[in-house]
Design a protein around this motif. Structure first.
Motif, PDB file in Angstrom:
ATOM      1  N   UNK A 101       0.820  -1.218   0.000  1.00 58.27           N
ATOM      2  CA  UNK A 101       0.000   0.000   0.000  1.00 58.27           C
ATOM      3  C   UNK A 101       0.858   1.274   0.000  1.00 58.27           C
ATOM      4  N   UNK A 102       2.185   1.113  -0.011  1.00 61.96           N
ATOM      5  CA  UNK A 102       3.131   2.240   0.004  1.00 61.96           C
ATOM      6  C   UNK A 102       2.934   3.113   1.239  1.00 61.96           C
ATOM      7  N   UNK A 103       2.617   2.476   2.351  1.00 61.06           N
ATOM      8  CA  UNK A 103       2.413   3.186   3.616  1.00 61.06           C
ATOM      9  C   UNK A 103       3.741   3.192   4.365  1.00 61.06           C
ATOM     10  N   UNK A 104       4.588   4.181   4.069  1.00 56.44           N
ATOM     11  CA  UNK A 104       5.937   4.217   4.624  1.00 56.44           C
ATOM     12  C   UNK A 104       5.963   4.344   6.144  1.00 56.44           C
ATOM     13  N   UNK A 105       5.152   5.207   6.764  1.00 55.47           N
ATOM     14  CA  UNK A 105       5.195   5.275   8.233  1.00 55.47           C
ATOM     15  C   UNK A 105       4.862   3.935   8.898  1.00 55.47           C
ATOM     16  N   UNK A 106       3.869   3.238   8.372  1.00 53.21           N
ATOM     17  CA  UNK A 106       3.511   1.931   8.943  1.00 53.21           C
ATOM     18  C   UNK A 106       4.607   0.905   8.671  1.00 53.21           C
ATOM     19  N   UNK A 107       5.231   0.979   7.495  1.00 48.05           N
ATOM     20  CA  UNK A 107       6.360   0.085   7.186  1.00 48.05           C
ATOM     21  C   UNK A 107       7.493   0.319   8.173  1.00 48.05           C
ATOM     22  N   UNK A 108       7.812   1.584   8.415  1.00 52.87           N
ATOM     23  CA  UNK A 108       8.900   1.910   9.333  1.00 52.87           C
ATOM     24  C   UNK A 108       8.600   1.427  10.746  1.00 52.87           C
ATOM     25  N   UNK A 109       7.362   1.618  11.190  1.00 53.79           N
ATOM     26  CA  UNK A 109       6.973   1.171  12.524  1.00 53.79           C
ATOM     27  C   UNK A 109       7.051  -0.352  12.639  1.00 53.79           C
ATOM     28  N   UNK A 110       6.543  -1.047  11.641  1.00 57.01           N
ATOM     29  CA  UNK A 110       6.555  -2.506  11.660  1.00 57.01           C
ATOM     30  C   UNK A 110       7.981  -3.046  11.571  1.00 57.01           C
ATOM     31  N   UNK A 111       8.801  -2.458  10.730  1.00 63.48           N
ATOM     32  CA  UNK A 111      10.211  -2.872  10.649  1.00 63.48           C
ATOM     33  C   UNK A 111      10.903  -2.678  11.992  1.00 63.48           C
ATOM     34  N   UNK A 112      10.623  -1.571  12.641  1.00 61.14           N
ATOM     35  CA  UNK A 112      11.205  -1.300  13.950  1.00 61.14           C
ATOM     36  C   UNK A 112      10.790  -2.365  14.959  1.00 61.14           C
ATOM     37  N   UNK A 113       9.516  -2.720  14.953  1.00 65.99           N
ATOM     38  CA  UNK A 113       9.021  -3.760  15.863  1.00 65.99           C
ATOM     39  C   UNK A 113       9.668  -5.105  15.561  1.00 65.99           C
ATOM     40  N   UNK A 114       9.805  -5.413  14.283  1.00 68.54           N
ATOM     41  CA  UNK A 114      10.409  -6.692  13.887  1.00 68.54           C
ATOM     42  C   UNK A 114      11.863  -6.759  14.341  1.00 68.54           C
ATOM     43  N   UNK A 115      12.600  -5.693  14.100  1.00 69.53           N
ATOM     44  CA  UNK A 115      14.019  -5.690  14.431  1.00 69.53           C
ATOM     45  C   UNK A 115      14.270  -5.557  15.928  1.00 69.53           C
ATOM     46  N   UNK A 116      13.332  -4.975  16.658  1.00 73.43           N
ATOM     47  CA  UNK A 116      13.484  -4.842  18.107  1.00 73.43           C
ATOM     48  C   UNK A 116      13.194  -6.155  18.825  1.00 73.43           C
ATOM     49  N   UNK A 117      12.262  -6.904  18.275  1.00 75.81           N
ATOM     50  CA  UNK A 117      11.906  -8.193  18.877  1.00 75.81           C
ATOM     51  C   UNK A 117      12.874  -9.252  18.359  1.00 75.81           C
ATOM     52  N   UNK A 118      12.742 -10.418  18.880  1.00 72.27           N
ATOM     53  CA  UNK A 118      13.615 -11.506  18.424  1.00 72.27           C
ATOM     54  C   UNK A 118      13.026 -12.222  17.213  1.00 72.27           C
ATOM     55  N   UNK A 119      12.127 -11.553  16.510  1.00 74.23           N
ATOM     56  CA  UNK A 119      11.460 -12.158  15.357  1.00 74.23           C
ATOM     57  C   UNK A 119      12.074 -11.742  14.031  1.00 74.23           C
ATOM     58  N   UNK A 120      13.141 -10.957  14.077  1.00 77.29           N
ATOM     59  CA  UNK A 120      13.687 -10.350  12.878  1.00 77.29           C
ATOM     60  C   UNK A 120      14.231 -11.292  11.831  1.00 77.29           C
ATOM     61  N   UNK A 121      14.769 -12.425  12.235  1.00 76.46           N
ATOM     62  CA  UNK A 121      15.488 -13.284  11.288  1.00 76.46           C
ATOM     63  C   UNK A 121      14.604 -13.768  10.131  1.00 76.46           C
ATOM     64  N   UNK A 122      13.395 -14.205  10.428  1.00 80.23           N
ATOM     65  CA  UNK A 122      12.503 -14.694   9.371  1.00 80.23           C
ATOM     66  C   UNK A 122      12.071 -13.580   8.424  1.00 80.23           C
ATOM     67  N   UNK A 123      11.938 -12.392   8.959  1.00 77.34           N
ATOM     68  CA  UNK A 123      11.436 -11.258   8.186  1.00 77.34           C
ATOM     69  C   UNK A 123      12.554 -10.422   7.569  1.00 77.34           C
ATOM     70  N   UNK A 124      13.789 -10.761   7.847  1.00 81.53           N
ATOM     71  CA  UNK A 124      14.918  -9.925   7.449  1.00 81.53           C
ATOM     72  C   UNK A 124      14.969  -9.607   5.950  1.00 81.53           C
ATOM     73  N   UNK A 125      14.766 -10.563   5.043  1.00 78.61           N
ATOM     74  CA  UNK A 125      14.806 -10.204   3.618  1.00 78.61           C
ATOM     75  C   UNK A 125      13.792  -9.122   3.239  1.00 78.61           C
ATOM     76  N   UNK A 126      12.594  -9.203   3.797  1.00 78.18           N
ATOM     77  CA  UNK A 126      11.575  -8.195   3.487  1.00 78.18           C
ATOM     78  C   UNK A 126      11.923  -6.851   4.127  1.00 78.18           C
ATOM     79  N   UNK A 127      12.454  -6.872   5.344  1.00 78.01           N
ATOM     80  CA  UNK A 127      12.869  -5.634   6.009  1.00 78.01           C
ATOM     81  C   UNK A 127      13.963  -4.948   5.188  1.00 78.01           C
TER      82      UNK A 127
END
Length: 177
Positions: A101-127
């Motif tokens: 949806x090209x929603x950059x603020x939401x992308x940035x917030x979600x990326x931050x949550x992913x990288x802050x939590x221990x869930x980042x590894x699976x999502x890393x390519x998309x981040x």
């Protein structure tokens, strides 16, 4: 893959206990081959047979994102959040949706949550894709910290693109003073 999934699905009786599994595999194969209209058509039937199964919910979320169906995204987001303890998967779907949806603020917030939590590894390519394609400084900062903390590196091209994002931001700050 699609032909195999279709043959297995069509060869399974609807009374078989493997029918739902093979139906799900077939719809997933259609979706991954880019046959979105067909996938959605068959998914509607699958959702009637097994509406709350976690694989059906995930497939529904993917189809909702692919078809830009906001109402279905909300529905499957709630279902996935309520039915699964897989936070990584939920965050990945949310990031895919916001990115589509090209929603950059939401992308940035979600990326931050992913990288802050221990869930980042699976999502890393998309981040990484979101960071580099959207040239997002906030994600670049978090990503650089995550990579350093986990002793990971990008390719030389990826590193250069990440550095360019930081340099551009530094130039903006320097010019504003």
């Amino acid at each position: 893959m699609l032909q195999i999934a279709e043959a297995r699905f069509r060869g399974t009786l609807s009374s078989s206990r493997k029918y739902i599994k093979r139906f799900t595999e077939y719809v997933g194969a259609l979706l991954h081959q880019g046959r979105i209209v067909e996938a959605r058509h068959y998914f509607i039937e699958l959702a009637e047979l097994s509406p709350y199964h976690v694989n059906t919910v995930r497939l529904g979320y993917e189809i909702a994102i692919a078809t830009f169906d906001n109402d279905l995204v909300v529905k499957y987001d709630r279902l996935l959040a309520d039915s699964s303890s897989d936070i990584s998967g939920l965050m990945m779907f949310r990031l895919k949706y916001y990115y589509s949806r090209h929603n950059l603020p939401a992308c940035e917030q979600t990326c931050s949550e992913i990288l802050s939590a221990s869930t980042g590894k699976d999502c890393l390519p998309l981040v990484i894709e979101v960071c580099l394609e959207k040239k997002s400084y906030p994600v670049a900062v978090k990503l650089a910290g995550y990579l350093k903390e986990n002793r990971l590196t990008l390719s030389s091209e990826g590193n250069q693109r990440l550095k360019n994002i930081v340099i551009v931001e530094l130039l903006k700050v320097w010019k504003s003073k």
